[in-house]
Design a protein around this motif. Structure first.
Motif, PDB file in Angstrom:
ATOM      1  N   GLU A   3       1.017 -22.818  38.835  1.00 21.46           N
ATOM      2  CA  GLU A   3      -0.471 -22.369  38.683  1.00 21.46           C
ATOM      3  C   GLU A   3      -1.074 -22.986  37.466  1.00 21.46           C
ATOM      4  O   GLU A   3      -2.374 -22.843  37.510  1.00 21.46           O
ATOM      5  CB  GLU A   3      -0.470 -20.927  38.710  1.00 21.46           C
ATOM      6  N   SER A  17      -6.245 -24.476  45.732  1.00 21.69           N
ATOM      7  CA  SER A  17      -5.641 -23.639  46.618  1.00 21.69           C
ATOM      8  C   SER A  17      -5.010 -24.509  47.837  1.00 21.69           C
ATOM      9  O   SER A  17      -4.178 -24.067  48.367  1.00 21.69           O
ATOM     10  CB  SER A  17      -6.717 -22.698  47.504  1.00 21.69           C
ATOM     11  N   ARG A  20      -1.709 -25.933  46.458  1.00 17.60           N
ATOM     12  CA  ARG A  20      -0.840 -24.634  46.478  1.00 17.60           C
ATOM     13  C   ARG A  20      -0.209 -24.428  47.826  1.00 17.60           C
ATOM     14  O   ARG A  20       1.057 -23.937  48.199  1.00 17.60           O
ATOM     15  CB  ARG A  20      -1.506 -23.274  45.816  1.00 17.60           C
ATOM     16  N   THR A  50       0.932 -14.664  44.907  1.00 16.37           N
ATOM     17  CA  THR A  50       0.175 -15.823  45.392  1.00 16.37           C
ATOM     18  C   THR A  50       0.785 -16.498  46.607  1.00 16.37           C
ATOM     19  O   THR A  50       0.396 -16.842  47.630  1.00 16.37           O
ATOM     20  CB  THR A  50      -0.219 -16.641  44.421  1.00 16.37           C
ATOM     21  N   PHE A  54      -0.459 -17.065  50.671  1.00 22.87           N
ATOM     22  CA  PHE A  54       0.163 -18.552  51.343  1.00 22.87           C
ATOM     23  C   PHE A  54       0.860 -18.415  52.620  1.00 22.87           C
ATOM     24  O   PHE A  54       0.567 -18.931  53.545  1.00 22.87           O
ATOM     25  CB  PHE A  54       0.248 -19.519  50.547  1.00 22.87           C
TER      26      PHE A  54
END
Length: 268
Positions: A3, A17, A20, A50, A54
């Motif tokens: 991150e 995003s 990631r 996070t 996802f």
């Protein structure tokens, strides 16, 4: 990608995003086909919260499935690479020549492209399982430890090769593996000089392979093809004296078809 990772892109051009999300997909591999939320967070450097967002998004889209604890990729992820592979003329053109080469030598044959520090298989004709891990289209191996990878690396401009040697994770996969940067640099120079690469039990014990480059109209190396065999079935001398001429004949035929832009009859 963690991150806090820095990116080389101008402000406003980098979609973190997306990066990631792709890192979550890439976290799954042959050694980690299924993982818990904690496993994914640890491998990607993302927080658990996070990583969870996802993963659940990928589940909703159909790229990942879960039993509530373990997560695993689905076959739908193949769609992500299909557009790239379907846009390549190489696999379609190379396949009949690989098939003929396999018939002639009774060995497995493959074609690959270079992607970062790894080779990616884009065409293959297996005769039998010769490695402990299965090889399929899309399989990736470290370039430095494979015959096709060394063909690709030997074709890099000096600056790119030096960057590769400085950033790739080079380690001995077998007792015979060449993994020291200075020694690898010497080996790659030899590959440049002789026009082919021979790897003897460096990717996996009991496996030998020989590869040659496939060049496009401009002379750039666009792919590599190889013949791989078990050490019990072929010696170093015979793979060079018997397999190499047939390999080079197949390369010439593939290059001719690439120049023409359409598949032709395989080299006999």
């Amino acid at each position: 990608m963690t991150e806090t990772s820095e990116t080389p892109f101008p402000s406003g051009q980098y979609v973190q995003s997306l990066a990631r999300g792709l890192s979550v997909i890439r976290a799954f591999d042959s050694n980690n086909p299924e993982m818990t939320l904690s496993d994914v967070a640890r491998k990607t450097g993302l927080t658990r919260a996070t990583a969870r967002r996802f993963l659940l998004t990928l589940v909703e889209l159909g790229y990942v499935r879960t039993d509530g604890r373990l997560f695993v990729l689905t076959a739908r992820v193949l769609e992500l690479g299909y557009s790239y592979l379907s846009g390549l003329s190489l696999p379609e053109i190379a396949q009949p020549h690989l098939e003929q080469l396999s018939i002639d030598l009774h060995e497995s044959t493959s074609a690959s492209v270079l992607d970062g520090h790894e080779i990616v298989y884009v065409a293959r004709v297996p005769t039998r399982r010769i490695m402990t891990v299965g090889i399929n289209l899309g399989t990736r191996f470290p370039a430095y430890a494979t015959s096709m990878g060394r063909v690709h690396l030997a074709a890099l401009p000096d600056a790119q090769l030096e960057d590769y040697l400085a950033t790739a994770q080079l380690k001995a996969l077998t007792p015979k593996a060449v993994h020291e940067p200075d020694r690898l640099r010497e080996v790659l120079q030899q590959v440049r000089n002789q026009g082919y690469a021979l790897v003897d039990e460096e990717l996996e014990a009991g496996l030998r392979s020989i590869a040659a480059p496939v060049r496009d109209r401009s002379g750039e190396v666009t792919a590599a093809i190889n013949v791989s065999a078990q050490t019990s079935g072929v010696t170093v001398d015979s793979i060079t004296s018997e397999y190499l001429p047939r390999l080079l004949k197949a390369v010439s035929a593939i290059e001719a078809d690439l120049t023409a832009g359409t598949p032709a009859q395989p080299a006999g």
